[in-house]
Design a protein around this motif. Sequence first.
Motif, PDB file in Angstrom:
ATOM      1  N   GLN A   1     -10.546 117.766  45.224  1.00  0.00           N
ATOM      2  CA  GLN A   1      -9.922 117.480  46.345  1.00  0.00           C
ATOM      3  C   GLN A   1      -8.790 118.376  47.245  1.00  0.00           C
ATOM      4  OE1 GLN A   1      -7.584 114.758  43.177  1.00  0.00           O
ATOM      5  NE2 GLN A   1      -7.157 113.775  44.639  1.00  0.00           N
TER       6      GLN A   1
ATOM      7  N   SER B   1     -12.676 111.036  53.097  1.00  0.00           N
ATOM      8  CA  SER B   1     -11.415 111.879  54.372  1.00  0.00           C
ATOM      9  C   SER B   1     -11.284 110.609  54.741  1.00  0.00           C
ATOM     10  CB  SER B   1     -12.385 112.819  54.817  1.00  0.00           C
ATOM     11  OG  SER B   1     -13.274 111.930  56.108  1.00  0.00           O
TER      12      SER B   1
ATOM     13  N   GLY C   1      -6.439 113.977  38.459  1.00  0.00           N
ATOM     14  CA  GLY C   1      -5.990 113.706  39.871  1.00  0.00           C
ATOM     15  C   GLY C   1      -5.314 113.347  40.525  1.00  0.00           C
TER      16      GLY C   1
ATOM     17  N   LEU D   1      -5.854 117.969  49.977  1.00  0.00           N
ATOM     18  CA  LEU D   1      -4.943 117.199  50.434  1.00  0.00           C
ATOM     19  C   LEU D   1      -4.264 118.224  51.887  1.00  0.00           C
ATOM     20  CD1 LEU D   1      -4.079 115.868  47.403  1.00  0.00           C
ATOM     21  CD2 LEU D   1      -5.957 115.041  49.091  1.00  0.00           C
TER      22      LEU D   1
ATOM     23  N   TRP E   1     -15.032 117.043  40.195  1.00  0.00           N
ATOM     24  CA  TRP E   1     -14.627 116.531  41.440  1.00  0.00           C
ATOM     25  C   TRP E   1     -13.097 117.510  41.645  1.00  0.00           C
ATOM     26  CZ3 TRP E   1     -13.099 112.413  43.684  1.00  0.00           C
ATOM     27  CH2 TRP E   1     -11.705 111.625  44.513  1.00  0.00           C
TER      28      TRP E   1
ATOM     29  N   SER F   1     -18.315 112.025  48.746  1.00  0.00           N
ATOM     30  CA  SER F   1     -17.280 112.007  50.008  1.00  0.00           C
ATOM     31  C   SER F   1     -16.536 111.246  50.601  1.00  0.00           C
ATOM     32  CB  SER F   1     -17.306 113.810  50.187  1.00  0.00           C
ATOM     33  OG  SER F   1     -18.257 112.776  51.682  1.00  0.00           O
TER      34      SER F   1
ATOM     35  N   GLY G   1      -6.488 114.359  53.806  1.00  0.00           N
ATOM     36  CA  GLY G   1      -6.989 114.937  52.274  1.00  0.00           C
ATOM     37  C   GLY G   1      -8.827 114.902  52.460  1.00  0.00           C
ATOM     38  N   LYS G   2      -9.558 114.611  51.978  1.00  0.00           N
ATOM     39  CA  LYS G   2     -10.439 115.309  51.519  1.00  0.00           C
ATOM     40  C   LYS G   2     -11.316 115.675  49.558  1.00  0.00           C
ATOM     41  CE  LYS G   2     -15.140 116.289  52.757  1.00  0.00           C
ATOM     42  NZ  LYS G   2     -16.641 117.369  53.442  1.00  0.00           N
ATOM     43  N   ASN G   3     -11.643 114.058  49.371  1.00  0.00           N
ATOM     44  CA  ASN G   3     -12.057 113.452  47.966  1.00  0.00           C
ATOM     45  C   ASN G   3     -13.264 113.873  47.862  1.00  0.00           C
ATOM     46  OD1 ASN G   3      -9.243 113.300  47.336  1.00  0.00           O
ATOM     47  ND2 ASN G   3      -9.273 111.422  47.345  1.00  0.00           N
TER      48      ASN G   3
ATOM     49  N   ILE H   1      -9.588 108.154  41.942  1.00  0.00           N
ATOM     50  CA  ILE H   1      -9.702 109.483  41.256  1.00  0.00           C
ATOM     51  C   ILE H   1     -10.883 109.211  39.922  1.00  0.00           C
ATOM     52  CG2 ILE H   1      -8.447 111.028  39.447  1.00  0.00           C
ATOM     53  CD1 ILE H   1      -6.125 109.940  40.900  1.00  0.00           C
TER      54      ILE H   1
ATOM     55  N   THR I   1      -4.875 122.134  47.027  1.00  0.00           N
ATOM     56  CA  THR I   1      -6.763 122.116  46.344  1.00  0.00           C
ATOM     57  C   THR I   1      -6.427 121.978  44.649  1.00  0.00           C
ATOM     58  OG1 THR I   1      -6.700 123.861  45.705  1.00  0.00           O
ATOM     59  CG2 THR I   1      -7.171 123.406  48.141  1.00  0.00           C
TER      60      THR I   1
END
Length: 513
Positions: free
Chosen positions: A334, A376, A182, A336, A332, A374, A359-361, A216, A322
């Motif tokens: 990501q 963001s 990550g 960004l 998992w 999630s 970004g969004k995880n 992460i 990505t």
Amino acid sequence: MTVTSSGHQYDRLALMYLGDAEVFRTSTAEPTSSGIVWTYIKEMSQYNALWQKPQKLIFDLGNIITDVYTGPFNVTLTAHFSKTDYAPTADMILPISAKRSASNSASAFTVPTDNTTVAYTIPNTVSRAVVAVSACGQSQEEFWWSNVFTEDTEDFGSTVGELYGYSPFREIQLYIDGILAGVVWPFPVIFTGGVAPGFWRPIVGIDAFDLRQPEIDISPFLPLLQDGRQHSFEIRVTGLNITASGDAVLAETVGSYWVVTGNIFLFVDDQGSSHTSESTKGRMPGPHIVAPAPVFTVNRQLIRNASGGNDTLSYSVTAERTLTISSPAYSWSQRLSFSNFGYLNQQGYSQVNDQNTSGKNTISKLGHGHGSNSTSFEYPLLVNNTYGITANSLSIDAWMTRGLDIKSSGGPGISTYTFVAGPSELHTSQSGTANYKSVTGTGSTSSGTTKDEFSSISNGVTYSRRVEAANGTIVLDSQPGKMGESPKVDDMRALGRQSVRSMLGRGPGSPPS
């Protein structure tokens, strides 16, 4: 945890440890000629696993004592303990650090010089694992968002001196057994005094008193990690290099230096069941990883003046990344995005940077009891500064607007990134103008205005506040009864400095001879 401190030094980074684990990263307030006193209160329940047994507490706040800087720090730490069950917390915490507490020393790594690798055996009762990463730039990397491409660091050597390189893009990477697990695209923290001192009296920069630790989720790695063997964890920081063909690639290094640690938060299965039986122990297959290299677009243009000297430099970086890591139980992902448009003119004496990171995880539990969480985020930043340099004086004229937006559905416990448990939303923004002038041998004067807006929703509670300061005094506060809590700074003067770079760590060096 309540921290009350006073002193007379310029901004300093401070780290607090319980044993080898970093649990708090903060910094000092902007000094005044009459001294400074400030207090910060931090929630520490996310570290309950460490508080369960005696710990060596180390608070590392470096200082410089010279004939110019003569002020020591006086710091008081006060802990308040409660039996109230606030939220679930990790059952074990394993530090990714230099582990120097046995010698009464701080345990942070310095990147890129240190090897940041540690190794652990992960119990097979663990059902969830999250790594919190703490990293911020110092020295040549404190204002990484204003750095230029390495090939441009000498463009204005005859005027402002050497610039700092590796581009304004930074990526913090977590590796498990040499496998990318990550990444973090960092928030551009500005410590007190940064850009121009007049911004930060008495309002400080966003997160300057409590640096967040992005998370992460490494739960997809559990089948690999729970084989009874030791596995390595490593944190790296990288910028960009430009190839001979003009393409941007990850540099695999940065300038000097980043202060880096991490914590592995382990959550044990409620039933305490084993995820790996004795009969199946051995090298387990790793997770399925889809992590293409980031996609970069870069541009640069150097323009000379009529006499042949370098006059203006424009440069830009955009990046997209990505990443998806999955196992039978977890996934998992990501997504960004980053952009920075930089421009230096007046032979390097004026610079503007317009940056945005978003970004969004997402962590998804697969199969039985499936679901997802999630987070963001967005970090807009726009800074402009112009320097005036003569043989015996210097000046700074600056303006900035910046923000931090986070929206999260929550996670397994109290987040080291959102600072709360469960769903939350945060919006905060700052804007202002500041001026500084210093005359060698006499002193300096500062002025500035800063507006700060803050709103949040967490645990069903909504909070908002708007504060404005002018020349060290709070002139507007949306919370009734708060006006008198911030002291008026009657004197914005301080010692004169020989160069902008000696004061801020960036900008022009010594004045031309």
